[in-house]
Write a protein that holds these residues in place. Structure first.
Motif, mmCIF file in Angstrom:
data_model
loop_
_atom_site.group_PDB
_atom_site.id
_atom_site.type_symbol
_atom_site.label_atom_id
_atom_site.label_comp_id
_atom_site.label_asym_id
_atom_site.label_seq_id
_atom_site.Cartn_x
_atom_site.Cartn_y
_atom_site.Cartn_z
ATOM 1 N N SER A 143 20.551 29.876 -39.948
ATOM 2 C CA SER A 143 19.471 28.888 -39.955
ATOM 3 C C SER A 143 19.686 27.845 -38.878
ATOM 4 O O SER A 143 19.218 26.736 -38.983
ATOM 5 N N GLY A 144 20.414 28.200 -37.835
ATOM 6 C CA GLY A 144 20.589 27.269 -36.729
ATOM 7 C C GLY A 144 21.700 26.305 -36.994
ATOM 8 O O GLY A 144 22.595 26.550 -37.793
ATOM 9 N N GLY A 145 21.631 25.163 -36.288
ATOM 10 C CA GLY A 145 22.699 24.177 -36.345
ATOM 11 C C GLY A 145 22.747 23.496 -37.692
ATOM 12 O O GLY A 145 21.847 23.597 -38.511
ATOM 13 N N GLY A 146 23.837 22.794 -37.921
ATOM 14 C CA GLY A 146 23.929 21.994 -39.122
ATOM 15 C C GLY A 146 24.625 22.696 -40.253
ATOM 16 O O GLY A 146 24.809 22.120 -41.309
ATOM 17 N N GLN A 147 25.002 23.951 -40.065
ATOM 18 C CA GLN A 147 25.710 24.630 -41.127
ATOM 19 C C GLN A 147 26.977 25.251 -40.567
ATOM 20 O O GLN A 147 27.027 25.664 -39.420
ATOM 21 N N VAL A 148 27.962 25.323 -41.392
ATOM 22 C CA VAL A 148 29.207 25.935 -40.955
ATOM 23 C C VAL A 148 28.968 27.429 -40.773
ATOM 24 O O VAL A 148 28.407 28.079 -41.649
ATOM 25 N N PRO A 149 29.345 27.974 -39.595
ATOM 26 C CA PRO A 149 29.149 29.403 -39.414
ATOM 27 C C PRO A 149 30.058 30.186 -40.343
ATOM 28 O O PRO A 149 31.103 29.684 -40.755
ATOM 29 N N LEU B 24 15.981 21.919 -20.031
ATOM 30 C CA LEU B 24 16.262 22.390 -21.392
ATOM 31 C C LEU B 24 16.140 21.284 -22.427
ATOM 32 O O LEU B 24 16.148 21.556 -23.627
ATOM 33 N N ARG C 134 21.327 28.616 -24.368
ATOM 34 C CA ARG C 134 21.329 27.226 -23.901
ATOM 35 C C ARG C 134 22.728 26.642 -23.868
ATOM 36 O O ARG C 134 23.139 25.988 -22.914
ATOM 37 N N GLU C 135 23.468 26.861 -24.962
ATOM 38 C CA GLU C 135 24.792 26.235 -25.084
ATOM 39 C C GLU C 135 25.732 26.730 -23.994
ATOM 40 O O GLU C 135 26.453 25.951 -23.387
ATOM 41 N N LEU D 144 28.111 29.260 -31.323
ATOM 42 C CA LEU D 144 28.333 29.927 -32.604
ATOM 43 C C LEU D 144 27.018 29.869 -33.350
ATOM 44 O O LEU D 144 26.601 28.821 -33.790
ATOM 45 N N LEU E 170 20.560 20.733 -27.563
ATOM 46 C CA LEU E 170 21.005 21.622 -26.485
ATOM 47 C C LEU E 170 22.152 22.499 -26.953
ATOM 48 O O LEU E 170 22.319 23.624 -26.478
ATOM 49 N N ILE E 171 22.977 21.974 -27.843
ATOM 50 C CA ILE E 171 24.052 22.778 -28.408
ATOM 51 C C ILE E 171 24.055 22.594 -29.925
ATOM 52 O O ILE E 171 23.604 21.562 -30.429
ATOM 53 N N ALA E 172 24.560 23.596 -30.611
ATOM 54 C CA ALA E 172 24.513 23.571 -32.078
ATOM 55 C C ALA E 172 25.794 22.966 -32.645
ATOM 56 O O ALA E 172 26.882 23.243 -32.130
ATOM 57 N N PRO E 173 25.675 22.134 -33.677
ATOM 58 C CA PRO E 173 26.902 21.597 -34.286
ATOM 59 C C PRO E 173 27.663 22.691 -35.033
ATOM 60 O O PRO E 173 27.078 23.681 -35.467
ATOM 61 N N THR E 174 28.968 22.489 -35.170
ATOM 62 C CA THR E 174 29.774 23.440 -35.926
ATOM 63 C C THR E 174 29.597 23.195 -37.423
ATOM 64 O O THR E 174 29.528 24.132 -38.213
ATOM 65 N N SER E 175 29.533 21.930 -37.798
ATOM 66 C CA SER E 175 29.283 21.597 -39.214
ATOM 67 C C SER E 175 28.668 20.213 -39.278
ATOM 68 O O SER E 175 28.622 19.484 -38.292
ATOM 69 N N GLY E 176 28.243 19.850 -40.485
ATOM 70 C CA GLY E 176 27.590 18.565 -40.673
ATOM 71 C C GLY E 176 26.090 18.685 -40.496
ATOM 72 O O GLY E 176 25.567 19.762 -40.217
ATOM 73 N N SER E 177 25.401 17.566 -40.655
ATOM 74 C CA SER E 177 23.945 17.594 -40.514
ATOM 75 C C SER E 177 23.475 16.320 -39.830
ATOM 76 O O SER E 177 24.219 15.350 -39.719
ATOM 77 N N GLU F 129 37.848 35.090 -27.647
ATOM 78 C CA GLU F 129 38.498 34.100 -26.773
ATOM 79 C C GLU F 129 39.946 34.487 -26.470
ATOM 80 O O GLU F 129 40.414 34.358 -25.345
ATOM 81 N N SER G 216 18.229 24.743 -35.369
ATOM 82 C CA SER G 216 17.770 25.403 -34.142
ATOM 83 C C SER G 216 16.282 25.720 -34.220
ATOM 84 O O SER G 216 15.584 25.714 -33.209
ATOM 85 N N LEU H 257 18.007 18.412 -37.940
ATOM 86 C CA LEU H 257 18.556 19.092 -36.761
ATOM 87 C C LEU H 257 18.912 20.532 -37.111
ATOM 88 O O LEU H 257 19.962 20.810 -37.683
ATOM 89 N N ILE I 43 24.766 25.238 -20.653
ATOM 90 C CA ILE I 43 25.046 23.807 -20.500
ATOM 91 C C ILE I 43 26.541 23.542 -20.467
ATOM 92 O O ILE I 43 27.028 22.745 -19.657
ATOM 93 N N THR I 44 27.274 24.191 -21.345
ATOM 94 C CA THR I 44 28.694 23.836 -21.490
ATOM 95 C C THR I 44 29.638 24.902 -20.955
ATOM 96 O O THR I 44 30.822 24.639 -20.804
ATOM 97 N N ARG J 25 36.924 33.769 -32.048
ATOM 98 C CA ARG J 25 38.311 33.474 -31.681
ATOM 99 C C ARG J 25 38.995 34.707 -31.115
ATOM 100 O O ARG J 25 39.798 34.609 -30.195
#
Lengths: 276, 329
Positions: A250-256, A96, A236-237, A246, B69-76, A268, B86, B84, A240-241, A265
């Motif tokens: 637009s993918g990672g880097g933004q607060v959901p 991966l 993937r997440e 979440l 491999l995994i997405a961050p919750t916040s930040g860049s 969970e 997806s 970075l 792996i984990t 939650r």
């Protein structure tokens, strides 16, 4: 980055190489249907020249049922191992980390199971045909086994039934945390299509070219739908984990969005049950 | 823009070099559990960057996040110059290599067959030549035909490194590459990392071996869910520990107050044992001659005067001691 046949081919080559290094896997795949075939073969050979047509039909139907059990049942166990097995042996994460897309990985894995499963099914079919011509004393048996609808059904259904089992097996494998659980559940996956095959084999439906084509089309659509579902299940997440990703628009880097966080939650808190 | 606005907390930026990694306020949570929080740093091209921290500090999760491999919750963040997200995952993964702690090789396949799989996944045009180069770089050409299941852990790590070299990565993430290796095998892996530095590869190294980080890394970061420090190992030592001289005499001094309090450059002192003294000084190199003269003038028999050396391990332990959560993980 687009879908790559080269990456798909790399996964498929790896799968086939692993079989080559562990021929026991393929041999055991072939053993089970061989054992099941003994009884219908003996029945076919024992049918005398003047036996009623209904007896011939039942014997031929039973033979075809076993022949179609092979591609439906055998790939399920291997498919159920495909993702969770890689995860357990620690080889999934390196895969991966490459540009490999999930569609490429999953199709490569599926083809890696289809090839031996369908190969075994066709070889068994050929063995039956040859044995019938050499040893069967009833000409109607030889004729029934060589009928167009029967051959068409074998040629079409073997890969399509294998496809069903494989996609259900891989789907289970992407979500299971234990190989044994995945394989046990995977085995059950082949039961629904086999029920239909059984009805045809025992003449509840009369076999015909039209019926074979219609059933094949239904299976084909089911295989495509299952493939799309399995691709969507492949996270993937989570793989792996062990934790669910979440996802953000637009993918990672933004607060959901807060609603997504609340949803996760709640799931969970309820141990996976979404009461909402 | 992130690079220009970097603060001291991210460590001094090696001047003039473009950035291979820029991480800005990155956070990853799994439900209620925070893996790492508000992490910011940058790594220049060609730098060997050490990422240290106790178990559960979030090191591997950081690597997995930067490796898409995994997405961050916040930040860049930007990896190898690519933001970075997806959507950019496959492009980023094409330009980086990650060697997990467990190399994860197919034990029923040979070394070459394992590398052929990954050369295919990276769509290498001249795969055979590339595999040959990678095996040569890790000194494994002679074992190319061996099944991976027959190799020692040290050799498997080397195969893992060869695999990581296949796509000529701009950034290489090595997660505990010497974990579980004997000293000789660990030394070989360290030599390989040094080789990568000479080839200009940016290396992001997570490790528990602090002496290894001190020897290999241009800069290190210490993570304990949040980033505690970033900088060169010598900077970190200076930042955390006052500079000192250790004086040892043959017999205890009669009036150490009189000797040390009037000596230039000595800020304070304390005894350590019967005839040893630790002196806090402004500059050990300039203060040592003054201290020597004062001791001789006082009639002391000087056995040794040496600068107190704090290792990166001292820095690490000092920081982790200050973190109550770290000891509970």
């Amino acid at each position: 980055m687009k879908f790559s046949v080269r990456r798909l081919g790399a996964v498929l080559r790896k799968e086939l190489r692993e079989y080559r290094r562990s021929p026991f896997i393929v041999v055991t795949m072939a053993l089970l249907p061989l054992v099941f075939l003994i009884e219908p073969l003996i029945t076919i050979f024992r049918i005398g020249p003047s036996v009623a047509a209904s007896v011939v039909d039942r014997a031929v139907g039973a033979t075809f049922l076993v022949l179609l059990v092979a591609p439906a049942l055998l790939p399920a166990v291997i498919a159920a191992y495909s993702v969770v097995g890689e995860r357990e042996q620690g080889t999934l994460e390196p895969l991966l980390t490459t540009p490999l897309r999930r569609e490429e990985l999953l199709l490569g894995k599926a083809l890696g199971v289809v090839v031996p499963a369908v190969g075994i099914a066709y070889v068994l079919f050929a063995v039956i045909q040859v044995c019938a011509r050499l040893f069967a004393s009833n000409a109607a048996v030889v004729s029934a086994l060589g009928q167009g609808p029967h051959i068409l059904a074998e040629v079409l259904f073997a890969p399509l039934l294998a496809g069903w089992s494989i996609w259900v097996g891989i789907g289970i494998s992407t979500r299971a945390s234990d190989v044994r659980v995945a394989q046990q559940l995977g085995t059950l996956s082949s039961i629904p299509p086999l029920a239909v095959v059984a009805l045809v084999s025992f003449n509840v439906f009369t076999p015909s070219v039209t019926l074979a084509v219609v059933f094949a089309l239904v299976l084909l659509v089911a295989d495509v739908v299952l493939f799309r579902i399995v691709v969507a299940l492949f996270d993937r997440e989570r793989l792996i984990t062990g934790a669910r990703a979440l996802r953000t628009p637009s993918g990672g880097g933004q607060v959901p969005p807060a609603s997504a966080v609340r949803q996760i939650r709640r799931i969970e808190r309820t141990g996976g049950r979404d009461d909402g | 823009m992130v690079a220009e606005t970097m603060t001291d907390a991210r460590g001094e930026q090696p001047s003039g070099k473009p950035l291979a990694l820029v991480v800005d306020h990155l956070t990853k949570r799994f439900g209620e559990r925070t893996a790492f929080e508000d992490v910011s740093f940058s790594v220049a091209q060609g730098e060997v960057f050490g990422f240290l921290g106790p178990n559960g500090a979030g090191k591997t999760t950081t690597v997995r996040t930067l490796g898409t491999l995994i997405a961050p919750t916040s930040g860049s963040a930007s990896v190898a110059g690519i933001p970075l997200t997806s959507d950019n995952g496959p492009e980023i993964r094409q330009r980086i290599a990650i060697m997990p702690e467990n190399p994860g090789l197919y034990r029923r396949l040979t070394v070459t067959e394992n590398l052929q799989l990954f050369a295919g996944l990276y769509e290498q045009r001249h795969a055979a030549a590339r595999i040959g180069e990678a095996l040569e770089a890790v000194n494994l050409t002679a074992r190319a035909g061996d099944l991976c299941g027959s190799l020692s852990k040290g050799l498997l790590q080397r195969v893992g490194l060869a695999r990581a070299l296949l796509n000529d990565p701009a950034v290489m993430f090595l997660d505990e590459p010497t974990s579980g290796l004997d000293p000789v095998a660990a030394h070989e892996v360290n030599d390989l990392i040094n080789g990568l530095r000479q080839r200009g590869v940016t290396v992001f190294l997570t490790t528990h071996r602090l002496e290894e980080a001190e020897r290999l890394c241009d800069r290190v970061a210490i993570l304990s869910t949040t980033l505690r420090l970033v900088g060169r190992p010598d900077e970190l030592r200076e930042r955390l520990f006052s500079r000192s001289l250790i004086v040892e005499t043959l017999t205890p001094l009669v009036a150490p107050d009189d000797v040390f309090n009037s000596t230039d450059g000595v800020e304070s002192w304390r005894p350590e044992g019967a005839s040893s003294y630790v002196l806090s000084v402004t500059d050990p190199r300039n203060s040592a001659p003054h201290v020597t003269r004062a001791l001789v003038a006082a009639g002391a028999d000087v056995v040794s005067i040496s600068e107190s050396r704090h290792s990166l391990e001292d820095v690490y332990l000092q920081l982790i001691d200050e973190d109550p959560e770290a000891s509970q993980r």
